[in-house]
Design an enzyme around this catalytic site. Structure first.
Site: not given
Ligand SMILES: Cc1cc2nc3c(=O)[nH]c(=O)nc-3n(C[C@H](O)[C@H](O)[C@H](O)COP(=O)(O)O)c2cc1C
Length: 313
Positions: A23, A105, A229
């Site tokens: 998001a 979420c 990220r």
């Molecule tokens: C700023 C931000 C916004 C996110 N928005 C969503 C979202 O809209 N829908 C969702 O399923 N996960 C959302 N997530 C979670 C990510 O999709 C992901 O599951 C989480 O960051 C873990 O993955 P990573 O360690 O590779 O960042 C969001 C995470 C962050 C940091």
């Protein structure tokens, strides 16, 4: 990792390295750039099923896609099975090939409304939502976390329920609600999900480079990975993970991101939004504090472009 296609009901992705929904970040322009670096599937930012039925301008913007997204995937959140079903059948979702449901979420505003990770605590309701959506015949997927209490994973039970409800793919973020985004993903729990179901399982959490993706695939046996990220400011990460040659030019990429956004949004909106986007692109770039600070105060895209020109000198 060795790329392979993933079957999501009636669609087949070109590879198994997906961009996660984020998001505030994964707008259509950023998704286009990630696709050009090889992302096998991208998702819109999460969209409220209620908001969608009200047809607000903000929701329409979130649902905007271009032809670059050959497979269009939207992520919905909500807590009411009837509304979720209605959303699936609504006209704005007609162009989408895949409809994902956010059941991970952690944010209080979402959780306290019974949506997102709250559904990990209410499997009967989650089941009602998913089966109501799947019964429409559309390709429904779900993205979850491990649970809401650290160490008490509901992921396997949840995945079995989701498969039974007709879900075509499950993405598992290997952290618990209280973790938000910190600590390592629990690969054992993701592996347990993979062993429990026959639908594709996509592993998510802490993938920032090719080695992380390889390790995740090796340790979980998952069908693919989802990068969140790790893609921010580094859209080339998809080529890295896929083992493809690529060219990357920071200034050209940011200018392209802005040019794409300009086809849809007004200048001030883009600039203000870019104040939080640009630091990701500038991470690790040695350009002086003053210039970095100037980037987070911009009011127009012309300002961003002139700062980018200073970066190039
Ligand atoms: C700023 C931000 C916004 C996110 N928005 C969503 C979202 O809209 N829908 C969702 O399923 N996960 C959302 N997530 C979670 C990510 O999709 C992901 O599951 C989480 O960051 C873990 O993955 P990573 O360690 O590779 O960042 C969001 C995470 C962050 C940091």
């Amino acid at each position: 990792m060795k790329p392979k296609s993933i079957e999501i009901g009636s669609v087949i992705t070109p590879n198994n390295v997906f961009l996660a929904p984020l998001a505030g970040y994964t707008d259509f322009a950023f998704r286009n750039i990630c696709i050009s670096y090889g992302a096998g599937l991208t998702f819109t930012e999460m969209v409220s099923a209620n908001g969608l039925l009200y047809g607000s301008k903000a929701t329409k913007d979130l649902l905007y896609t271009t032809d670059a997204e050959k497979i269009k995937a939207v992520q919905l959140f909500g807590s009411d099975p009837d509304i979720m079903r209605e959303a699936v059948l609504s006209e704005p979702l007609a162009p989408f090939d895949v409809i994902d449901v956010n059941m991970g979420c952690p944010v209080p505003k979402i959780y306290s409304n019974g949506a997102g990770s709250a559904l990990l605590e209410d499997l009967p309701r989650a089941e009602k939502i998913l089966s109501a959506m799947a019964k429409t015949g559309r390709n429904i997927t779900v993205k979850i976390r491990l649970g809401t209490v650290r160490g008490k994973s509901v992921a396997v039970q949840f995945a079995e329920m989701a498969e039974g409800a007709g879900v075509k793919l499950i993405a598992v973020h290997g952290r618990y609600r209280p973790d938000y985004y910190s600590g390592e993903a629990d690969v054992k729990e993701i592996a347990a999900v993979k062993n429990a179901v026959h639908i594709p399982v996509i592993a998510n959490g802490g993938i920032f480079c090719a080695e992380d993706a390889d390790k995740m695939m090796r340790e979980t046996g998952a069908d693919g990975v989802m990068v969140a990220r790790g893609a921010l400011g580094r859209p080339f990460v998809f080529s890295e993970i896929l083992g493809r040659d690529y060219e990357y030019d920071l200034v050209k990429t940011v200018k392209r991101h802005i040019a794409l956004l300009k086809t849809r949004f007004d200048d001030k909106f883009i600039a203000v939004n870019f104040r939080k986007v640009i630091p990701n692109y500038l991470k690790g770039v040695k350009c002086g504090k003053e210039l970095k600070l100037a980037f987070v105060k911009v009011n127009s895209t012309a300002e961003i472009e002139s700062l980018l020109d200073r970066l190039e000198k």
